[in-house]
Design a protein around this motif. Structure first.
Motif, PDB file in Angstrom:
ATOM      1  N   ALA A 120       0.891  -1.136   0.074  1.00 58.21           N
ATOM      2  CA  ALA A 120      -0.117   0.119   0.078  1.00 58.21           C
ATOM      3  C   ALA A 120       0.875   1.101  -0.072  1.00 58.21           C
ATOM      4  O   ALA A 120       0.537   2.028  -0.732  1.00 58.21           O
ATOM      5  CB  ALA A 120      -1.026  -0.064   1.235  1.00 58.21           C
ATOM      6  N   LEU A 121       1.948   1.130   0.937  1.00 58.97           N
ATOM      7  CA  LEU A 121       2.913   2.441   0.841  1.00 58.97           C
ATOM      8  C   LEU A 121       3.509   2.674  -0.505  1.00 58.97           C
ATOM      9  O   LEU A 121       3.611   3.739  -1.049  1.00 58.97           O
ATOM     10  CB  LEU A 121       3.864   1.986   1.883  1.00 58.97           C
ATOM     11  CG  LEU A 121       5.035   3.156   2.313  1.00 58.97           C
ATOM     12  CD1 LEU A 121       4.205   4.454   2.836  1.00 58.97           C
ATOM     13  CD2 LEU A 121       5.982   2.794   3.243  1.00 58.97           C
ATOM     14  N   VAL A 173       2.300   1.617  -3.554  1.00 53.92           N
ATOM     15  CA  VAL A 173       1.445   2.456  -4.191  1.00 53.92           C
ATOM     16  C   VAL A 173       1.073   3.863  -3.934  1.00 53.92           C
ATOM     17  O   VAL A 173       1.093   4.726  -5.015  1.00 53.92           O
ATOM     18  CB  VAL A 173      -0.045   1.510  -4.410  1.00 53.92           C
ATOM     19  CG1 VAL A 173      -1.164   2.266  -5.140  1.00 53.92           C
ATOM     20  CG2 VAL A 173       0.132   0.385  -4.584  1.00 53.92           C
ATOM     21  N   ILE A 174       0.889   4.413  -2.825  1.00 53.17           N
ATOM     22  CA  ILE A 174       0.767   5.706  -2.310  1.00 53.17           C
ATOM     23  C   ILE A 174       1.874   6.526  -2.604  1.00 53.17           C
ATOM     24  O   ILE A 174       1.641   7.512  -3.623  1.00 53.17           O
ATOM     25  CB  ILE A 174       0.577   5.828  -1.033  1.00 53.17           C
ATOM     26  CG1 ILE A 174      -1.098   5.283  -0.653  1.00 53.17           C
ATOM     27  CG2 ILE A 174       0.586   7.328  -0.489  1.00 53.17           C
ATOM     28  CD1 ILE A 174      -1.347   5.257   0.726  1.00 53.17           C
ATOM     29  N   VAL A 175       3.116   5.994  -2.517  1.00 54.12           N
ATOM     30  CA  VAL A 175       4.436   6.863  -2.940  1.00 54.12           C
ATOM     31  C   VAL A 175       4.291   7.121  -4.317  1.00 54.12           C
ATOM     32  O   VAL A 175       4.919   8.184  -4.926  1.00 54.12           O
ATOM     33  CB  VAL A 175       5.762   5.932  -2.117  1.00 54.12           C
ATOM     34  CG1 VAL A 175       6.728   6.939  -2.987  1.00 54.12           C
ATOM     35  CG2 VAL A 175       5.630   6.174  -0.666  1.00 54.12           C
ATOM     36  N   LEU A 194       6.624  16.776  -2.062  1.00 49.03           N
ATOM     37  CA  LEU A 194       6.925  15.308  -2.079  1.00 49.03           C
ATOM     38  C   LEU A 194       7.466  14.858  -0.698  1.00 49.03           C
ATOM     39  O   LEU A 194       7.355  13.956   0.080  1.00 49.03           O
ATOM     40  CB  LEU A 194       7.445  14.743  -3.219  1.00 49.03           C
ATOM     41  CG  LEU A 194       7.615  13.182  -3.140  1.00 49.03           C
ATOM     42  CD1 LEU A 194       6.431  12.390  -3.078  1.00 49.03           C
ATOM     43  CD2 LEU A 194       8.680  12.926  -4.389  1.00 49.03           C
ATOM     44  N   LEU A 206       6.615  12.255   2.207  1.00 50.13           N
ATOM     45  CA  LEU A 206       7.179  11.180   2.455  1.00 50.13           C
ATOM     46  C   LEU A 206       7.533  11.061   3.944  1.00 50.13           C
ATOM     47  O   LEU A 206       7.490   9.971   4.650  1.00 50.13           O
ATOM     48  CB  LEU A 206       8.596  11.071   1.704  1.00 50.13           C
ATOM     49  CG  LEU A 206       8.390  10.861   0.355  1.00 50.13           C
ATOM     50  CD1 LEU A 206       9.862  10.688  -0.428  1.00 50.13           C
ATOM     51  CD2 LEU A 206       7.621   9.556   0.076  1.00 50.13           C
ATOM     52  N   LEU A 255       4.332   9.873   5.647  1.00 52.68           N
ATOM     53  CA  LEU A 255       4.454   8.683   5.455  1.00 52.68           C
ATOM     54  C   LEU A 255       5.322   7.707   6.349  1.00 52.68           C
ATOM     55  O   LEU A 255       5.021   6.707   6.922  1.00 52.68           O
ATOM     56  CB  LEU A 255       4.500   8.226   4.129  1.00 52.68           C
ATOM     57  CG  LEU A 255       3.362   8.703   3.095  1.00 52.68           C
ATOM     58  CD1 LEU A 255       3.561   8.437   1.658  1.00 52.68           C
ATOM     59  CD2 LEU A 255       1.791   8.180   3.629  1.00 52.68           C
ATOM     60  N   ILE A 299      -3.737   5.033   5.479  1.00 55.40           N
ATOM     61  CA  ILE A 299      -3.764   4.529   4.059  1.00 55.40           C
ATOM     62  C   ILE A 299      -5.211   5.214   3.542  1.00 55.40           C
ATOM     63  O   ILE A 299      -5.323   5.640   2.513  1.00 55.40           O
ATOM     64  CB  ILE A 299      -3.883   3.099   4.001  1.00 55.40           C
ATOM     65  CG1 ILE A 299      -2.368   2.572   4.280  1.00 55.40           C
ATOM     66  CG2 ILE A 299      -4.130   2.582   2.652  1.00 55.40           C
ATOM     67  CD1 ILE A 299      -2.303   1.143   4.522  1.00 55.40           C
ATOM     68  N   VAL A 354      -4.926   8.992   3.176  1.00 54.58           N
ATOM     69  CA  VAL A 354      -4.064   9.490   2.006  1.00 54.58           C
ATOM     70  C   VAL A 354      -4.496   8.979   0.716  1.00 54.58           C
ATOM     71  O   VAL A 354      -4.530   9.716  -0.240  1.00 54.58           O
ATOM     72  CB  VAL A 354      -2.464   8.850   2.073  1.00 54.58           C
ATOM     73  CG1 VAL A 354      -1.573   9.281   1.084  1.00 54.58           C
ATOM     74  CG2 VAL A 354      -2.177   9.757   3.678  1.00 54.58           C
ATOM     75  N   VAL A 387      -5.182  11.508  -2.648  1.00 53.85           N
ATOM     76  CA  VAL A 387      -4.476  11.349  -3.970  1.00 53.85           C
ATOM     77  C   VAL A 387      -5.380  10.895  -4.944  1.00 53.85           C
ATOM     78  O   VAL A 387      -4.715  10.775  -6.142  1.00 53.85           O
ATOM     79  CB  VAL A 387      -3.184  10.574  -3.836  1.00 53.85           C
ATOM     80  CG1 VAL A 387      -2.156  11.173  -2.687  1.00 53.85           C
ATOM     81  CG2 VAL A 387      -3.437   9.227  -3.518  1.00 53.85           C
ATOM     82  N   LEU A 420      -6.970   7.658  -4.949  1.00 50.43           N
ATOM     83  CA  LEU A 420      -6.876   6.281  -5.256  1.00 50.43           C
ATOM     84  C   LEU A 420      -8.241   5.711  -4.526  1.00 50.43           C
ATOM     85  O   LEU A 420      -8.304   4.067  -4.411  1.00 50.43           O
ATOM     86  CB  LEU A 420      -5.435   5.716  -4.590  1.00 50.43           C
ATOM     87  CG  LEU A 420      -4.283   6.113  -5.206  1.00 50.43           C
ATOM     88  CD1 LEU A 420      -2.937   5.399  -4.630  1.00 50.43           C
ATOM     89  CD2 LEU A 420      -4.331   5.410  -6.819  1.00 50.43           C
TER      90      LEU A 420
END
Lengths: 705, 411
Positions: free
Chosen positions: A16-17, A19-21, B305, B309, B312, B350, B353, B357, B359
């Motif tokens: 998942a990480l 994909v998000i990145v 970004l 990061l 995350l 998850i 975020v 974005v 998704l």
């Protein structure tokens, strides 16, 4: 196993990480530029339209007749105007505040709440029509931009009023006071019909807009457009193009397109002449209570430019809104009718020169050939019409006797002209009518203009009217179906004077081509006509000798009288109906026509049932017989000013400069009523035009060589 | 390999550090949105007060110890459920109880208290983890299909209550958490697969039951594609299952507005961002919910970004440290509790975020520790407090490590 499964969970989270990145890299690295532009675009505000200035209307010397002057509008947001679903949720406090605003507007404007509601409903209807049109174009329903804009509820506020409006209404967040322009007409009552007026565009205009593809030129639902007169005829010239200003939220101008003003329109009219002739007609008709109205049209013969186009009664275009209901309910004088170009009347004797010319040109009557007038077409049938107008009762001694073209015109002999017309025949006669412009638009370009009626065999056949010799005789003396507008009458006499047909011009630059033709007649034919028209006024036995004889400053009046018999006009209708409770009753409504009567009745009695076929004329105007006896008649006088030498003899080889037509509705005798008016018109023309009246003006520069 | 508590590499400290960074990032974002305006920074102030309160609560939990808390697992769960009941009543009656339960955008999720609006569903999440872990700790019967019934009921009651509010975000969150806990606790794969399969079967049913705007949020994921939108507009008949022509054409202005703007906010941040307090989306309020649900977009907008990061990475640190705590704990309840907290935090992060974005469908889901909001902050701090507490209390057990079922037993 616990550890393994934990690792599985960790693995899933890692995926998942990743994909998000990956997505973040796509957004922030790969497409960063695209999104940066998007972020800036969000700052842009809705572009604001910048109003254009509509072109001015000027007379031929540049005298200002109509112009846009700065003014202000009170606009209310559509959300507040429209009782849509978005208003269902508003709190009671907000609803109260909106009600307060309407009360304030009512108090401020002096309108009634009902009038205001009607205006608001009009705006909502217009916007919804636009929405429907957009839906049709796109295939699905969606909110249109007009539903997010403010709309003008009060218009044309002057400087003081706008300050007051800001004080009274400025604190409502959904009200804005916007810059606008107001159409102002300058001392233009005499030009009320000619200039026309502005009004809100209707849905049809928006749909058929030729500039619909240009977002800055196309009509907006709140916009005004020319509805009548020159304002409509010259809309494409007068209308400008909006500008546009786009700001971003930082207050910077991102985009600006300057508005383009509309172009000025120059009329061929002379304001001074128009105003004096209107005053003349006003004076004359006030003393003739039987006459419902009148018209005077003056043309420059050489160019066929309209120098004056007077329609009486007229109205002040600046006060049209306020006066509208009074104007509409005056069914006797019908001030909204643009008589000079829109109304057509039987021409009567003013077509006699035309018939005679047709006879001469086709050889059906000789230049000096005479016909005996005994007062009747057939001496043994005294009841048969037309008989000579000299005859009252059975006294035959007053008849014209032997008559030729010149004396026939001089005495306006019905028998002679009817016989000529009979010989020419319906076909050729209406051909000549056509050559003189009857039954065709005269060329002013005004939307009100009508063609009149040229009863050609085709025209009659379409209406199942038989072409009989009697009917042709009637046509030849300007009765029965043939009908003519005052501007056509003026152009007809201009053809008498010059032998050339041209369409008239009122608005410069509106038309590219001017078809013109020379009438198929020989000079001696024209000479006979001109002599006849000279003698109508200047020979003791001429029909206008007593009333219109006039000689001044080297000019003499030549012309033709016309007394076109007619029936009184309906001014009110009686309508039997059954009301909502089943009771029978009868209503009388003021209306000038059957259709208008029905419309007016439905407006007054929306629930009543009635049979349109049983609607009948209740009252006509004029009431009672004419004071001079006989039948009612419109009084015509068509004329031109002929140059004379020092001894007072006409200079036949000089083509006159101006021709004009005078019409007085229900004026009775053309000579007696319109003759004196024509004389005064001639005097005013000499005074106003001075040297320009001279056929030799401007003086040719002498060449030395 | 037991580390002393004062060792800064101790998972408890590591987690606390990551949480601290997340909270600071969140405060910075909330402050940035308010510094552009000229009003008093009320959100920032409130968030700071919430933060202090939340830290205090988690310290209390830590000093109490998770085992002592765990005795009240069911009681806490029932208490949280009781808090949900008035919300369901308010929704059913469309009654706001005199403003006590305000209706916002048609949903009833909050109970108004003086100076604070309580969102009970946030606490249900934590209480639910406690209850489920308490139930599963010594049992084995969930390894039979019938034994899954109690965990199922434990899940379905809060779900049913929360679904009525409606709060789809919390509902979505309540699915992975028990799934992960059951999975780690050793539920049989085929049972879990069966549940997943059943979920797929029910999905179309749910599709017709949810409200139009919720459906549009899911459809919005594919409607991000401009070419798809133009195809729907050109040929609405073939795409009727997806949305109407009108919905497709107005998507960028209506239901897709928030997503498009959050993507624009993120994307325009680039690599390093526009800087703290700078950028269109900080100075102007174009992005709905930017300080709570959409806060991640502000992180990306201001710090690019790199900032994303970092955030995350903080979650990754919490997850890894949490997993380490779970695997080092022999006590079964603590183990499950640690896994549940990790699942809760990671799933929230998850989903949040993911929706920012583009998704995942947009739902009312906060980003733990970063988003503005007292209930969410307090609940997540409670969870973290319990997690760290697990790492500190490691009762010695004679029995073998729990949940270690052999492959043979798996049959």
């Amino acid at each position: 196993m616990f550890e393994t499964r934990l690792k599985v969970v960790l693995g899933v989270l890692a995926i998942a990480l990743v994909v998000i990145v990956g997505r973040l890299v796509e957004l922030q690295v790969v497409d960063a530029e695209h999104y940066r532009r998007r972020a800036e675009a969000v700052l842009l505000l809705e572009p604001k339209a910048l109003p254009f200035v509509r072109g001015r209307i000027l007379d031929r010397f540049g005298k200002l007749l109509a112009s846009d002057e700065p003014s202000w509008d009170v606009c209310v947001d559509y959300h507040t105007l429209a009782p849509g679903p978005q208003n269902q949720d508003v709190s009671p406090e907000l609803r109260d505040e909106i009600d307060d605003m309407w009360s304030d507007i009512v108090r401020f404007s002096g309108l009634t709440r009902a009038e205001l509601d009607e205006r608001v409903q009009g705006i909502v209807d217009r916007v919804q029509r636009i929405r429907a049109a957009v839906k049709q174009r796109r295939g699905f329903d969606d909110r249109v931009r007009e539903e997010t804009m403010g709309h003008a509820v009060l218009t044309d506020l002057d400087d003081q009023e706008q300050v007051a409006a800001r004080l009274v209404l400025g604190h409502y967040p959904w009200v804005s006071i916007e810059d606008s322009t107001q159409r102002v007409y300058h001392d233009a009552t005499s030009l009320g019909h000619v200039l026309g007026r502005m009004g809100l565009v209707d849905a049809d205009t928006v749909r058929d807009d030729p500039r619909a593809d240009d977002p800055l030129a196309r009509y907006l639902p709140d916009e005004t457009t020319g509805l009548t007169g020159v304002e409509k005829a010259a809309e494409s010239i007068l209308r400008g193009r909006r500008g546009l200003r786009r700001l971003n939220r930082e207050g910077e101008v991102v985009e600006e397109i300057a508005p383009q003003a509309g172009r000025d329109v120059e009329l061929t009219l002379r304001y001074d002449l128009q105003d004096r002739l209107y005053a003349l007609l006003d004076r004359e008709l006030r003393s003739r209570p039987q006459s419902s109205g009148g018209a005077i049209v003056v043309l420059d013969i050489a160019t066929r430019e309209v120098l004056a186009l007077v329609s009486y009664p007229a109205y002040d275009p600046n006060r049209f809104q306020e006066d509208y209901s009074a104007l509409l309910s005056d069914t006797r004088r019908l001030p909204l009718r643009f008589r000079a170009v829109a109304n057509h009347y039987a021409p009567g004797s003013i077509v006699k020169p035309l018939t005679c010319l047709a006879g001469l040109a086709t050889g059906r009557i000789g230049l000096h050939e005479t016909i005996l007038c005994t007062g009747y077409l057939y001496p043994d049938r005294p009841d048969m019409r037309p008989r000579c107008w000299l005859i009252h009762g059975t006294d035959q001694r007053k008849a014209h006797g032997d008559v030729d073209v010149v004396t026939g015109l001089e005495g306006s002999c019905n028998v002679f002209v009817a016989r000529v017309g009979e010989r020419v025949g319906g076909n050729d006669l209406t051909n000549f009518f056509d050559m003189f412009g009857l039954g065709e638009f005269s060329g002013t370009g005004l939307p009100e203009e009508t063609r009149g009626i040229n009863p050609t065999p085709d025209w009659l056949a379409r209406r199942n009217i038989a072409v009989t010799p009697g009917r042709v005789r009637n046509f030849s003396i300007g009765q029965d179906q043939v009908e003519i507008t005052p501007v056509q009458a003026a152009n007809m006499v201009a053809v008498y004077a010059s032998g050339v047909y041209k369409p008239v011009t009122l608005i410069r630059g509106l038309r590219d081509e001017n078809p013109e033709w020379i009438l198929p007649a020989r000079p001696e034919h024209w000479q006979a006509i001109h002599e006849g028209l000279y003698r109508v006024v200047n020979s003791p036995s001429g029909t206008a000798y007593k009333y219109a004889r006039w000689q001044e400053a080297g000019y003499v009046l030549c012309g033709k009288t016309g007394s076109a018999t007619t029936n009184p006009w309906p001014v009110s209708y009686r309508i039997p109906y059954v009301d909502a409770d089943g009771r029978e009753d009868t209503a009388v409504v003021l209306a000038g026509s059957h259709g208008q009567a029905v419309k007016e009745f439905l407006h007054q009695h929306p629930d009543a049932a009635f049979d349109p076929k049983r609607v009948e004329v209740f009252e006509r105007w004029p009431t009672g017989p004419p004071p001079e006896g006989g039948r009612h008649a419109h009084a015509w006088f068509v004329a031109y000013l002929q140059k004379v030498d020092a001894a007072g003899n006409p200079l036949w080889n000089r083509v006159p400069r101006v021709a004009f037509a005078v019409l007085v509705e229900f004026g009775g005798s053309g000579g007696r009523t319109s003759g004196p008016i024509a004389r005064q018109v001639a005097h005013i023309l000499v005074d106003a035009l001075g040297p320009e009246l001279d056929p030799d003006w401007p003086p040719a520069t002498e060449s030395v060589g | 390999m037991k580390r002393p508590v004062h060792d800064l590499t101790h998972p408890g400290w590591v987690i606390a550090g990551a949480v601290a960074i997340l909270c600071l990032v969140g405060l910075a974002c909330i402050y940035a949105t308010e510094s552009a305006g000229d009003g008093w920074a009320s959100h920032t102030t409130k968030q700071m007060i919430f933060l202090v309160g939340s830290v205090l609560v988690s310290v209390i939990v830590l000093s109490t110890g998770y085992l002592r808390v765990s005795r009240y697992a069911y009681a806490l769960f029932i208490a949280a459920l009781i808090l949900l009941v008035p919300l369901a009543v308010a929704k059913a009656l469309h009654f706001e109880f005199g403003g006590l339960i305000p209706c916002r955008r048609g949903s009833y999720r909050w109970i108004r208290l003086p100076g604070f609006q309580l969102q009970p569903s946030e606490f249900v999440k934590v209480a639910y983890i406690l209850a489920l872990a308490w139930y599963l700790r010594y049992r084995r019967n969930y390894r039979t299909f019938a034994g899954m019934l109690v965990p199922f009921v434990l899940s379905i009651v809060p779900l049913a209550l929360i679904v009525t509010e409606p709060d789809l975000g919390t509902v979505i969150l309540m699915l992975p958490v028990p799934f992960v806990m059951l999975f780690v606790a050793g539920a049989k794969k085929r049972h879990l697969l069966l549940v997943v399969a059943a979920g797929f079967v029910c999905a179309p049913l749910l599709w017709t039951k949810i409200e139009g705007y919720q459906r549009m949020r899911i459809v919005g994921l594919v409607l991000q594609s401009e070419s798809l939108r133009s195809r729907v507009i050109a040929d609405p008949e073939s795409y009727r299952f997806l949305c109407t022509q009108r919905q497709a054409s107005t998507w960028p202005k209506e239901s897709g507005l928030q997503l498009l703007r959050s993507k624009a906010a993120l994307g325009s941040g680039g690599l390093l961002g526009q800087g703290w307090g700078h950028g269109t989306y900080v100075r102007y309020n174009f992005l709905p919910d930017r300080h709570n649900d959409m806060v991640f977009a502000l992180v990306g907008h201001q710090w690019g970004l790199a900032g994303c990061l970092l955030v995350l990475a903080c979650y990754a640190v919490i997850v890894v440290a949490g997993v380490e705590i779970a695997s080092e704990t022999a006590e079964p309840f603590g183990r499950l509790l640690a896994v549940g907290v990790v699942a809760l935090i990671s799933a929230q992060a998850i989903i949040n975020v993911g929706m920012t974005v583009g998704l995942m469908p947009i739902t009312g889901m906060t980003l733990p520790f970063v988003s503005y909001g007292g209930s969410s902050l307090l609940a997540n701090f409670l969870a973290i407090g319990l997690l760290i507490s697990v790492s500190q209390h490691r009762p010695f057990l004679l029995a073998k490590k729990p949940f270690e079922y052999g492959a043979a037993e798996d049959e």
